[in-house]
Design a protein around this motif. Structure first.
Motif, PDB file in Angstrom:
ATOM      1  N   GLU A  29     -23.897 -13.642   6.096  1.00  0.00           N
ATOM      2  CA  GLU A  29     -24.499 -12.984   4.943  1.00  0.00           C
ATOM      3  C   GLU A  29     -25.924 -12.599   5.273  1.00  0.00           C
ATOM      4  O   GLU A  29     -26.484 -13.023   6.281  1.00  0.00           O
ATOM      5  CB  GLU A  29     -24.482 -13.912   3.715  1.00  0.00           C
ATOM      6  N   GLY A  30     -26.510 -11.771   4.423  1.00  0.00           N
ATOM      7  CA  GLY A  30     -27.898 -11.377   4.607  1.00  0.00           C
ATOM      8  C   GLY A  30     -28.047 -10.210   5.566  1.00  0.00           C
ATOM      9  O   GLY A  30     -27.062  -9.559   5.939  1.00  0.00           O
ATOM     10  N   PRO A  31     -29.290  -9.922   5.995  1.00  0.00           N
ATOM     11  CA  PRO A  31     -29.536  -8.796   6.894  1.00  0.00           C
ATOM     12  C   PRO A  31     -28.698  -8.891   8.168  1.00  0.00           C
ATOM     13  O   PRO A  31     -28.670  -9.929   8.824  1.00  0.00           O
ATOM     14  CB  PRO A  31     -31.030  -8.921   7.204  1.00  0.00           C
ATOM     15  N   GLY A  32     -28.018  -7.818   8.490  1.00  0.00           N
ATOM     16  CA  GLY A  32     -27.201  -7.772   9.696  1.00  0.00           C
ATOM     17  C   GLY A  32     -25.757  -8.175   9.500  1.00  0.00           C
ATOM     18  O   GLY A  32     -24.943  -8.013  10.420  1.00  0.00           O
ATOM     19  N   ALA A  33     -25.384  -8.685   8.338  1.00  0.00           N
ATOM     20  CA  ALA A  33     -24.004  -9.134   8.120  1.00  0.00           C
ATOM     21  C   ALA A  33     -23.006  -7.988   8.255  1.00  0.00           C
ATOM     22  O   ALA A  33     -21.858  -8.189   8.655  1.00  0.00           O
ATOM     23  CB  ALA A  33     -23.871  -9.786   6.747  1.00  0.00           C
ATOM     24  N   LYS A  34     -23.446  -6.784   7.914  1.00  0.00           N
ATOM     25  CA  LYS A  34     -22.569  -5.611   8.010  1.00  0.00           C
ATOM     26  C   LYS A  34     -23.067  -4.621   9.060  1.00  0.00           C
ATOM     27  O   LYS A  34     -22.655  -3.457   9.062  1.00  0.00           O
ATOM     28  CB  LYS A  34     -22.474  -4.927   6.648  1.00  0.00           C
ATOM     29  N   PHE A  35     -23.909  -5.093   9.950  1.00  0.00           N
ATOM     30  CA  PHE A  35     -24.489  -4.218  10.970  1.00  0.00           C
ATOM     31  C   PHE A  35     -23.486  -4.001  12.093  1.00  0.00           C
ATOM     32  O   PHE A  35     -23.102  -4.939  12.788  1.00  0.00           O
ATOM     33  CB  PHE A  35     -25.774  -4.836  11.501  1.00  0.00           C
ATOM     34  N   MET A  36     -23.055  -2.749  12.269  1.00  0.00           N
ATOM     35  CA  MET A  36     -22.135  -2.402  13.342  1.00  0.00           C
ATOM     36  C   MET A  36     -22.607  -1.083  13.955  1.00  0.00           C
ATOM     37  O   MET A  36     -22.199   0.004  13.532  1.00  0.00           O
ATOM     38  CB  MET A  36     -20.711  -2.253  12.814  1.00  0.00           C
ATOM     39  N   PRO A  37     -23.526  -1.162  14.923  1.00  0.00           N
ATOM     40  CA  PRO A  37     -24.039   0.072  15.522  1.00  0.00           C
ATOM     41  C   PRO A  37     -22.921   0.877  16.180  1.00  0.00           C
ATOM     42  O   PRO A  37     -21.933   0.305  16.653  1.00  0.00           O
ATOM     43  CB  PRO A  37     -25.053  -0.427  16.547  1.00  0.00           C
ATOM     44  N   GLN A  38     -23.098   2.154  16.192  1.00  0.00           N
ATOM     45  CA  GLN A  38     -22.074   3.017  16.796  1.00  0.00           C
ATOM     46  C   GLN A  38     -21.986   2.829  18.304  1.00  0.00           C
ATOM     47  O   GLN A  38     -20.931   3.030  18.898  1.00  0.00           O
ATOM     48  CB  GLN A  38     -22.368   4.489  16.472  1.00  0.00           C
TER      49      GLN A  38
END
Length: 241
Positions: A174-183
């Protein structure tokens, strides 16, 4: 092609071997130069200048940030218009020299007040904040920065690992980066275990491993095409230690 992942502990040991005068003989600035060159070549491959010349390079205070500074210099020579956001700057001489090189090329360093406008006006983002040594937790100003990258409307390339990700266990729950998926992701020297959570185009950079060091860590030295400093990896076959 695929490559075995290397743990954070072994990555640290491998770096020490590379910089041991009797084993690898490399200096830190040599390795950083080749890493940054690899990053710049990966960017050129996925986002050539014809796709948009404005590139925002977001740098952390350590060696990962230094890789981003080197990459920005190469991008300037390739014809891009790079800019740097460097909120916590490294203080040692190496980073200061990299900053001087960029200043001499008129590459701007973005002040905090201009960060959000820069995000909205750029065509590509380089996440060069944290590498394999990141152990968390995130400390300001990086939670808000990573949240901004996470929701950006332009492609992102992460250097070595998506920032905020645990090197062994991937994105935070959870929190910042939890959904971060760079291309895009470029692993340096060898993939890290978190790549098993990654879904995107994945490159390897760092064309300097010798057969002896690679064998010590059970790594396969890939066949880099021609003069390229990067090679694309098969994401589905990685992450097995």
């Amino acid at each position: 092609m695929s490559m075995k992942a290397i743990s954070s502990k072994d990555a640290t040991s491998l770096d020490k071997d590379l910089m041991d005068q009797a084993i690898g003989g490399w200096s830190l600035d040599q390795l950083m130069e080749l890493a940054g060159l690899s990053v710049s070549q990966a960017i050129y491959r996925v986002h050539p200048p014809s796709a948009g010349k404005d590139v925002l390079v977001i740098c952390g205070p350590g060696n990962n940030g230094g890789d981003g500074l080197v990459a920005a210099r190469h991008l300037a020579h390739y014809g891009y218009n790079p800019s740097i956001y460097y909120p916590k700057q490294g203080k040692n001489e190496l980073y200061q020299r990299l900053k001087t090189q960029l200043t001499n090329l008129s590459v701007p360093f973005i002040p905090e007040a201009d960060f959000q406008p820069a995000l909205k006006s750029t065509s590509f983002i380089v996440d060069s904040i944290f590498g394999f040594s990141f152990g968390g937790p995130l400390r300001e100003p990086f939670p808000s920065i990573i949240s901004a990258i996470e929701t950006a409307s332009v492609p992102v390339l992460s250097v070595d690992a998506p920032s905020s990700w645990d090197i062994e266990n991937g994105p935070p729950k959870e929190g910042p980066g939890a959904k971060f998926m760079p291309q895009f992701l470029i692993s340096l020297t060898a993939p890290k275990p978190c790549v098993k959570f990654y879904r995107g185009k994945h490159f390897l950079g760092g064309r300097f491993l010798t057969k002896g060091i690679a064998e010590k860590y059970g790594l396969v030295v890939p066949e880099y095409p021609g003069v390229d400093q990067v090679v694309e990896l098969d994401i589905d076959a990685e992450g097995k230690l």
